[in-house]
Design an enzyme around this catalytic site. Structure first.
Site, short mmCIF file in Angstrom:
data_model
loop_
_atom_site.label_atom_id
_atom_site.label_comp_id
_atom_site.label_asym_id
_atom_site.label_seq_id
_atom_site.Cartn_x
_atom_site.Cartn_y
_atom_site.Cartn_z
N THR A 197 0.87 -1.19 0.00
CA THR A 197 0.00 0.00 0.00
C THR A 197 0.91 1.24 0.00
O THR A 197 1.32 1.69 -1.06
CB THR A 197 -0.97 0.00 1.20
OG1 THR A 197 -0.24 -0.22 2.40
CG2 THR A 197 -2.02 -1.08 1.04
N LYS A 223 4.05 -6.71 4.48
CA LYS A 223 3.82 -5.33 4.08
C LYS A 223 3.44 -4.53 5.30
O LYS A 223 2.90 -5.04 6.28
CB LYS A 223 2.74 -5.23 2.99
CG LYS A 223 1.34 -5.67 3.40
CD LYS A 223 0.52 -4.67 4.17
CE LYS A 223 0.50 -3.32 3.49
NZ LYS A 223 -0.16 -2.30 4.40
N THR A 244 -1.83 -1.46 8.22
CA THR A 244 -1.95 -2.88 8.46
C THR A 244 -0.62 -3.59 8.25
O THR A 244 0.13 -3.28 7.35
CB THR A 244 -2.99 -3.47 7.52
OG1 THR A 244 -4.23 -2.87 7.79
CG2 THR A 244 -3.13 -4.97 7.67
N GLU A 332 6.42 5.02 7.55
CA GLU A 332 6.01 6.21 6.80
C GLU A 332 6.78 7.45 7.27
O GLU A 332 6.67 7.85 8.44
CB GLU A 332 4.50 6.42 6.94
CG GLU A 332 3.71 5.35 6.21
CD GLU A 332 2.22 5.38 6.51
OE1 GLU A 332 1.47 4.70 5.78
OE2 GLU A 332 1.81 6.06 7.48
N ASN A 462 -0.34 10.72 6.21
CA ASN A 462 -1.57 10.31 6.86
C ASN A 462 -2.64 11.38 6.89
O ASN A 462 -3.80 11.10 7.16
CB ASN A 462 -1.25 9.81 8.28
CG ASN A 462 -0.59 8.45 8.24
OD1 ASN A 462 -1.25 7.44 8.08
ND2 ASN A 462 0.74 8.42 8.35
N SER A 467 -7.23 10.21 0.01
CA SER A 467 -7.28 10.90 -1.29
C SER A 467 -6.17 10.43 -2.21
O SER A 467 -6.19 10.72 -3.38
CB SER A 467 -7.18 12.40 -1.09
OG SER A 467 -5.99 12.75 -0.42
#
Length: 467
Positions: A197, A223, A244, A332, A462, A467
């Site tokens: 993702t 992942k 996740t 991230e 985040n 979007s």
């Protein structure tokens, strides 16, 4: 100051007189994706990743199918999220594992939609994915297909609260033929990419190992980059410690279902349950292991009481930790990979809880981003955790340990603050990798956590995820 990435902000720190710092980008992460020799992958598996239409771009893979092609029955084990809002795929996997008595031969995963908090329709969609993948399995007789026993685990990842485009997914599964799947590095890489993702690289590893004079192989993929603070355990024992995290590990060793579940539960506590990017537990966290015995010859399955079991369990634990650490490295917006080691604890659980608290502290993680040796935040996090034996502050030591093997920097010794060399502290904390070591002085147990920093980029990612 309308762009965070280029803004200069005033810094308030108890340990530095430097008035400003500039937001810095995350280091390149593609180097963590490595070419793996075909000979390292376990025998008896066929797999691929394809684009089926969950994601908009045709070039982005969003569906992974993994089949065990061994003539032997494959043992299966899994650990699942303890989140109260378990996603439909988690509930379906738990049912498959229970009714099959720990036997399964396939895994199907979609990315781009989590199929979580989707009600009755979500369950129906997850079961439809299971049945469609069951139909691809070799040596599945008509009588087996008619039984209320399924052999496929299903996983989903992506946005919560949206229904799957199930017709696209089922078309993607049914379009696969034996020639569509493979067993070389390219096939494994496609499968790993189908999981992704917000990941910046496919997380894939493989290794060989020996048991009882035989050579076996183990490979896995996972992942995750955000919504990472797993708390997973086996579906039948909720009292144990445990965007996740999804993962699967495949081996050609022969291990009984009961022994495989015991080994995985042990391994998960020391790997996937010991990582944190942002402290948020997902609705979908799932780790699945298949052991198909394809390289075992005529030897019997390893049982938990066998002499070979500890060696297999430890191999699985080491491999799971390697996969888990890739998730943190891809956190991230992360610019740091930090090992938090807690030693001298009364119990493993005590050490694990303290390491978790330090690793999830927003104050610690922002200090890590700022490369600020603010060890008081580490102590505050440590002291907030109730332990089986109360902490004696005058026994506690805190040390920053560089990854290059150079001299560590003690900042607290037996509860007394050291005169910290700020230049040396900055040198250690400016590296991408380093360790925070806390010795509680209360016992002989220890635990490790792997975490990262909080950056401006994490907020940007985040803030507009949907979007």
């Amino acid at each position: 100051m309308n762009r965070v990435g280029s803004s200069v902000w005033r810094r308030f720190s108890s340990t530095s007189s430097s008035p400003t710092f500039v937001a810095k980008p995350a280091p390149p992460k593609a180097r963590h994706h490595v070419q793996i020799p075909d000979t390292s992958f376990p025998h008896g598996y066929s797999l691929t990743g394809v684009h089926c239409g969950v994601k908009k771009k045709p070039s982005v893979l969003d569906l992974t199918v993994i089949l065990s092609t061994s003539s032997k029955p494959a043992s299966a084990a899994a650990c699942f999220t303890r989140n109260a809002f378990k996603a439909a795929p988690v509930l379906v996997c738990q049912d498959v594992l229970e009714k099959s008595a720990g036997r399964a031969r396939a895994i199907v995963t979609n990315s781009g939609c989590a199929n979580a908090v989707t009600g009755k329709q979500g369950l129906e969609d997850a079961w439809a994915m299971v049945k469609a993948t069951d139909a691809l399995l070799p040596q599945r007789t008509k009588s087996e297909a008619n039984k209320d026993i399924h052999e496929t685990f299903v996983m989903s990842t992506g946005v919560i609260g949206q229904n799957l485009p199930i017709s696209k997914i089922l078309s993607g599964i049914s379009s696969l033929v034996p020639s569509s799947l493979g067993s070389d590095f390219a096939a494994w890489e496609r499968a790993a990419k189908g999981f992704m993702t917000t990941d910046t690289f496919p997380k894939l590893r493989a290794r060989t190992f020996s048991l009882g004079g035989r050579t076996f192989r183990m490979a896995g993929m996972d992942k995750g980059a955000g919504m990472i603070h797993p708390d997973m355990g086996p579906p039948t024992n909720p009292s144990q410690l445990h965007a996740t995290l999804l993962g699967c590990i495949l081996t050609d060793a022969a291990v009984s279902p009961q022994a495989l579940q015991s080994a995985l539960t042990y391994a998960v506590d020391r790997s996937f349950n010991s990582i944190s990017v942002d402290g948020d537990m997902s609705t979908n966290d799932t780790i699945v292991v298949l052991a198909n015995g394809a390289a075992a010859g005529e030897t019997k399955e390893i049982e938990e009481h066998d002499a070979l079991f500890p060696a297999f369990r430890d191999e699985l634990t080491s491999f799971a930790a390697e996969l888990a650490q890739l998730v943190v490295r891809d956190g991230e917006g992360a610019t740091k990979f930090v090992t938090v080691s807690v030693e001298g604890a009364p119990t493993f659980t005590d050490a694990h809880r303290v390491a978790s608290k330090i690793s999830t502290s927003a104050l610690v993680k922002t200090a890590l981003y700022g490369e600020d040796a603010n060890w008081g935040r580490i102590l505050a996090a440590t002291g907030s955790v109730p332990l089986s034996t109360p902490i004696d502050p005058y026994r506690v030591n805190v040390t920053f340990v560089p990854a290059d093997g150079s001299t560590p920097l003690p900042v607290l010794v037996r509860g007394e603050p050291e005169q910290v060399d700020e230049v040396r502290a900055k040198e250690i904390l400016s590296a991408e990798d380093f360790e925070i070591k806390v010795d509680l002085g209360l016992g002989s147990e220890s635990a490790q956590y792997w975490t990262c920093d909080f950056s401006y980029e994490y907020v940007r990612i985040n803030g507009d995820y949907r979007s």
